[in-house]
Design a protein around this motif. Structure first.
Motif, PDB file in Angstrom:
ATOM      1  N   ASP A 190      35.175  13.947 -24.867  1.00 21.11           N
ATOM      2  CA  ASP A 190      36.545  13.643 -24.454  1.00 21.11           C
ATOM      3  C   ASP A 190      36.518  12.818 -23.163  1.00 21.11           C
ATOM      4  O   ASP A 190      35.433  12.493 -22.639  1.00 21.11           O
ATOM      5  N   ALA A 191      37.693  12.496 -22.648  1.00 25.97           N
ATOM      6  CA  ALA A 191      37.776  11.609 -21.477  1.00 25.97           C
ATOM      7  C   ALA A 191      37.035  12.192 -20.279  1.00 25.97           C
ATOM      8  O   ALA A 191      36.481  11.464 -19.451  1.00 25.97           O
ATOM      9  N   ALA A 230      39.915   8.179 -28.898  1.00 23.43           N
ATOM     10  CA  ALA A 230      40.023   7.900 -27.465  1.00 23.43           C
ATOM     11  C   ALA A 230      38.864   7.043 -26.956  1.00 23.43           C
ATOM     12  O   ALA A 230      39.084   6.097 -26.208  1.00 23.43           O
ATOM     13  N   ASN A 231      37.609   7.359 -27.369  1.00 20.42           N
ATOM     14  CA  ASN A 231      36.520   6.584 -26.736  1.00 20.42           C
ATOM     15  C   ASN A 231      35.612   5.841 -27.701  1.00 20.42           C
ATOM     16  O   ASN A 231      34.678   5.173 -27.272  1.00 20.42           O
ATOM     17  N   ALA A 260      27.691   6.058 -24.911  1.00 20.28           N
ATOM     18  CA  ALA A 260      27.980   7.141 -23.966  1.00 20.28           C
ATOM     19  C   ALA A 260      28.236   8.400 -24.782  1.00 20.28           C
ATOM     20  O   ALA A 260      29.374   8.866 -24.919  1.00 20.28           O
ATOM     21  N   GLY A 261      27.170   8.921 -25.379  1.00 14.69           N
ATOM     22  CA  GLY A 261      27.312  10.060 -26.280  1.00 14.69           C
ATOM     23  C   GLY A 261      26.236  11.086 -26.034  1.00 14.69           C
ATOM     24  O   GLY A 261      25.408  10.936 -25.136  1.00 14.69           O
ATOM     25  N   GLU A 293      23.342   6.703 -33.477  1.00 16.73           N
ATOM     26  CA  GLU A 293      24.352   6.472 -32.429  1.00 16.73           C
ATOM     27  C   GLU A 293      25.355   5.470 -32.986  1.00 16.73           C
ATOM     28  O   GLU A 293      24.972   4.444 -33.572  1.00 16.73           O
ATOM     29  N   LEU A 294      26.638   5.779 -32.798  1.00 12.78           N
ATOM     30  CA  LEU A 294      27.696   5.067 -33.521  1.00 12.78           C
ATOM     31  C   LEU A 294      28.735   4.432 -32.601  1.00 12.78           C
ATOM     32  O   LEU A 294      29.130   5.043 -31.598  1.00 12.78           O
ATOM     33  N   GLU A 295      29.162   3.249 -32.991  1.00 14.12           N
ATOM     34  CA  GLU A 295      30.319   2.621 -32.366  1.00 14.12           C
ATOM     35  C   GLU A 295      31.391   2.461 -33.431  1.00 14.12           C
ATOM     36  O   GLU A 295      31.136   1.905 -34.507  1.00 14.12           O
TER      37      GLU A 295
END
Ligand code: FMN
Length: 191
Positions: free
Chosen positions: A13-14, A48-49, A82-83, A94-96
């Protein structure tokens, strides 16, 4: 129809708090499609991200714990996004996020694989692990399915646990069956 692979999605989360959720994704070499229901934390975080990690895990106790609660598991930072990578992951993607279709009740999130990583060897699934995975899904649906149907399915799956489970699978099975037994009747029973 693409194959669905079950794993644990980590998202943040943020404030950087890491969420762990078992989910099935449409499998691909270059991209994955995630399908979180709109009310999940995973959906909110990805909206959100727009980054996540899909963790391939052969320890079904983690699936069981994350299906019925909000546990924190050990993790380390991902390399390209950023995970968070689950320590217990045998490998991960890792995913975008590239596109989000938020049509209710279940979204479709198209994500590009930007990095692949490897941890320890994937030992594989056996009949008890499969049974725990199915029981974990049933546990997330207790509010929708008739109690008799859940009892019947758990009864069938229990045989597989008795035959092939090790201690982690037994612990996961006990956790899920206790959880289901303690739930109030579902809307399907009241109807
Ligand atoms: C094997 C397995 C696969 C699941 N697949 C999905 C899925 O694709 N989409 C979904 O929204 N929930 C799925 N669930 C249920 C979620 O894990 C559950 O609703 C969870 O509480 C959502 O977590 P979150 O709110 O922390 O994101 C699955 C559960 C299990 C055990």
């Amino acid at each position: 129809m693409p194959m669905i692979v079950e794993g644990i999605i980590t998202s943040r989360d943020a404030g950087g708090h890491v969420n762990f959720a078992p989910m099935g994704v449409e499998w691909g070499e270059e991209r994955l499609v995630l399908k979180p229901f709109l009310e999940t934390t995973t959906f909110r975080n990805l909206t959100a991200n727009r980054t996540a990690v899909f963790n391939l895990v052969d320890d079904v106790l983690l699936f069981a714990q994350a299906a019925i609660g909000s546990p924190q598991f050990p993790w380390h930072p991902a390399e390209r996004v950023a995970g968070a990578v689950l320590e217990a992951a045998c490998s991960w993607r890792e995913l975008e996020v590239e596109a989000i279709d938020a049509t209710p009740p279940r979204s479709r999130i198209d994500a590009r694989i930007v990095h692949r990583g490897r941890g320890r060897e994937f030992i594989g699934f056996n009949r008890a692990r499969h049974a725990v995975l199915e029981a974990a899904i049933l546990a997330t649906r207790v509010h929708m399915l008739p109690a008799a149907q859940i009892r019947e399915e758990l009864g069938r799956l229990e045989i597989l646990v008795e035959k092939t489970a090790g201690p982690r699978e037994r612990e996961a099975w006990a956790l899920l069956t206790d959880y289901v037994a303690a739930r109030p009747a579902s809307s399907a029973d009241r109807a």
